[in-house]
Write a protein that holds these residues in place. Structure first.
Motif, PDB file in Angstrom:
ATOM      1  N   SER A 104       0.851  -1.191   0.000  1.00 45.28           N
ATOM      2  CA  SER A 104       0.000   0.000   0.000  1.00 45.28           C
ATOM      3  C   SER A 104       0.883   1.236   0.000  1.00 45.28           C
ATOM      4  O   SER A 104       1.766   1.374   0.856  1.00 45.28           O
ATOM      5  CB  SER A 104      -0.903   0.026   1.237  1.00 45.28           C
ATOM      6  N   ILE A 105       0.642   2.138  -0.960  1.00 49.54           N
ATOM      7  CA  ILE A 105       1.367   3.405  -1.013  1.00 49.54           C
ATOM      8  C   ILE A 105       0.408   4.503  -0.560  1.00 49.54           C
ATOM      9  O   ILE A 105      -0.627   4.727  -1.186  1.00 49.54           O
ATOM     10  CB  ILE A 105       1.889   3.703  -2.433  1.00 49.54           C
ATOM     11  N   THR A 109       1.945  10.512  -0.201  1.00 46.43           N
ATOM     12  CA  THR A 109       3.380  10.357  -0.422  1.00 46.43           C
ATOM     13  C   THR A 109       3.853  11.329  -1.498  1.00 46.43           C
ATOM     14  O   THR A 109       3.314  11.365  -2.607  1.00 46.43           O
ATOM     15  CB  THR A 109       3.707   8.910  -0.835  1.00 46.43           C
ATOM     16  N   ILE A 137       5.362   5.203 -10.318  1.00 41.46           N
ATOM     17  CA  ILE A 137       5.879   4.134  -9.459  1.00 41.46           C
ATOM     18  C   ILE A 137       7.190   3.579 -10.020  1.00 41.46           C
ATOM     19  O   ILE A 137       8.133   3.307  -9.273  1.00 41.46           O
ATOM     20  CB  ILE A 137       4.823   3.022  -9.307  1.00 41.46           C
ATOM     21  N   PHE A 141      10.198   4.118  -7.565  1.00 44.27           N
ATOM     22  CA  PHE A 141      10.469   2.900  -6.807  1.00 44.27           C
ATOM     23  C   PHE A 141      11.068   1.769  -7.637  1.00 44.27           C
ATOM     24  O   PHE A 141      11.430   0.729  -7.090  1.00 44.27           O
ATOM     25  CB  PHE A 141       9.182   2.409  -6.128  1.00 44.27           C
ATOM     26  N   ARG A 275       3.480  -1.372   4.034  1.00 45.10           N
ATOM     27  CA  ARG A 275       3.006  -0.003   3.849  1.00 45.10           C
ATOM     28  C   ARG A 275       4.173   0.902   3.492  1.00 45.10           C
ATOM     29  O   ARG A 275       5.241   0.826   4.093  1.00 45.10           O
ATOM     30  CB  ARG A 275       2.360   0.510   5.133  1.00 45.10           C
ATOM     31  N   ILE A 276       3.951   1.755   2.484  1.00 48.93           N
ATOM     32  CA  ILE A 276       4.933   2.772   2.091  1.00 48.93           C
ATOM     33  C   ILE A 276       4.307   4.147   2.327  1.00 48.93           C
ATOM     34  O   ILE A 276       3.204   4.400   1.845  1.00 48.93           O
ATOM     35  CB  ILE A 276       5.335   2.625   0.608  1.00 48.93           C
ATOM     36  N   ASN A 301      12.744   3.667   1.161  1.00 49.52           N
ATOM     37  CA  ASN A 301      11.473   3.036   0.817  1.00 49.52           C
ATOM     38  C   ASN A 301      11.578   2.189  -0.444  1.00 49.52           C
ATOM     39  O   ASN A 301      10.948   1.135  -0.550  1.00 49.52           O
ATOM     40  CB  ASN A 301      10.390   4.105   0.650  1.00 49.52           C
ATOM     41  N   LYS A 302      12.381   2.634  -1.389  1.00 53.17           N
ATOM     42  CA  LYS A 302      12.612   1.847  -2.601  1.00 53.17           C
ATOM     43  C   LYS A 302      13.260   0.513  -2.246  1.00 53.17           C
ATOM     44  O   LYS A 302      12.854  -0.548  -2.748  1.00 53.17           O
ATOM     45  CB  LYS A 302      13.505   2.629  -3.572  1.00 53.17           C
ATOM     46  N   ILE A 305      10.660  -1.858  -0.565  1.00 50.62           N
ATOM     47  CA  ILE A 305       9.744  -2.510  -1.518  1.00 50.62           C
ATOM     48  C   ILE A 305      10.435  -3.653  -2.230  1.00 50.62           C
ATOM     49  O   ILE A 305       9.885  -4.753  -2.345  1.00 50.62           O
ATOM     50  CB  ILE A 305       9.207  -1.490  -2.552  1.00 50.62           C
TER      51      ILE A 305
END
Length: 311
Positions: A104-105, A109, A137, A141, A275-276, A301-302, A305
């Motif tokens: 979930s993003i 953000t 995305i 990411f 969760r991001i 965060n990258k 994921i």
């Protein structure tokens, strides 16, 4: 001796033909039943209007290691192109590993949107539909997305009511009512589609949108688990038909049925969630033109994921 061996083979050959014929009939009966159920679901929702009549471009790519990554977008304005996506998720299915994952993003953000500068990630859908969300995305990411599915929240209500006539069992952690159209009391209970939608959309408390995202993931895993507790495989074609007006996707119905059947037919399969932004990787900021945003450590965060999806 030759005549006796010939007599032995003839009945076996006849039995084999009967067996093949039965398999043949069962196969086409299953196809026919599935198609009938699918059409029944479509007819049930034929007077409903949602997002399915819109056309979107999407230049997705399959994952490099055989995985299927699907962009899931939830919208609440009946699919107008100018609406922002209320929910942004990446669903991954890996047939070789029998793994199902969900990222979930959070919609606030703050990221680079190709051709539009920095903004909240949920603005990408309003600027350029699912294709621009895919590009956003990918750029931020480094994740390839093969398919997209835009789900109208009204379709979520119809799906729940069709699949679970007695409701979905959820432990509601607190009283909820503000801006969700229903009133919920705390405790373990069965929620119909309308009340379950209210539950996943509630965010007017101390944790705000973080709690809403947590509830979304909770409901998805609970619904998936309770799908397994009923004989849903036979019901899948009709459910796909019921959802048709409310889902805009570049996935074929056969792809949806295959992934859904594969999940339901397996035992002890869980949906892993992430969760991001992850904890400790963001700060709340106010930006002119964007309002309150989540400024994130992009590299942290990258990496989170990629590690989550790879493992």
């Amino acid at each position: 001796m030759r005549s006796e061996r010939y007599k032995d083979k003839k009945p076996r050959k006849k039995k084999w033909k009967i067996f093949v014929l039965i398999l043949f009939l069962l196969f086409f009966a299953t196809i026919g039943y599935s198609y009938f159920q699918y059409k029944q679901g479509v007819l049930q929702s034929k007077d409903k209007t949602g997002v399915a009549n819109q056309e979107f471009e999407f230049h997705g790519n399959k994952g490099k290691n055989g995985e299927t990554n699907i962009l899931l977008l939830g919208i609440d304005k009946r699919g107008e192109r100018t609406s922002r996506s209320d929910t942004i998720m990446i669903a991954q299915y890996h047939p070789d590993k029998d793994s199902y994952k969900l990222v979930s993003i959070m919609r606030d953000t703050y990221v680079d949107i190709p051709g539009h500068g920095k903004n909240k990630i949920n603005a990408a859908f309003a600027f350029g539909g699912p294709e621009l969300v895919r590009q956003t995305i990918k750029e931020n990411f480094g994740i390839d997305l093969q398919y997209y599915s835009i789900v109208d929240f009204e379709g979520f209500v119809h799906l729940i009511d069709e699949a679970f006539p007695k409701g979905v069992e959820i432990d509601v952690e607190k009283a909820m009512s503000e801006n969700i159209g229903v009133t919920l009391q705390p405790g373990l209970q069965r929620l119909d589609g309308e009340h379950l939608l209210g539950y996943v959309r509630f965010r007017h408390d101390a944790v705000g949108d973080f709690g809403r995202v947590e509830r979304q993931q909770k409901v998805i895993t609970e619904v998936a688990s309770q799908f397994k507790s009923i004989q849903t495989i036979a019901k899948l074609p009709k459910l796909v038909g019921v959802m048709t007006p409310f889902v805009n996707t570049n996935m074929d119905a056969t792809d949806i049925l295959y992934i859904g059947k594969d999940f339901i037919s397996q035992n002890n399969v869980n949906i892993d969630t992430l969760r991001i932004p992850i904890d400790g990787s963001y700060s709340n900021q106010r930006v002119n033109g964007a309002g309150s945003v989540l400024a994130i450590d992009l590299e942290k965060n990258k990496q989170a994921i990629h590690e989550f999806l790879a493992n």
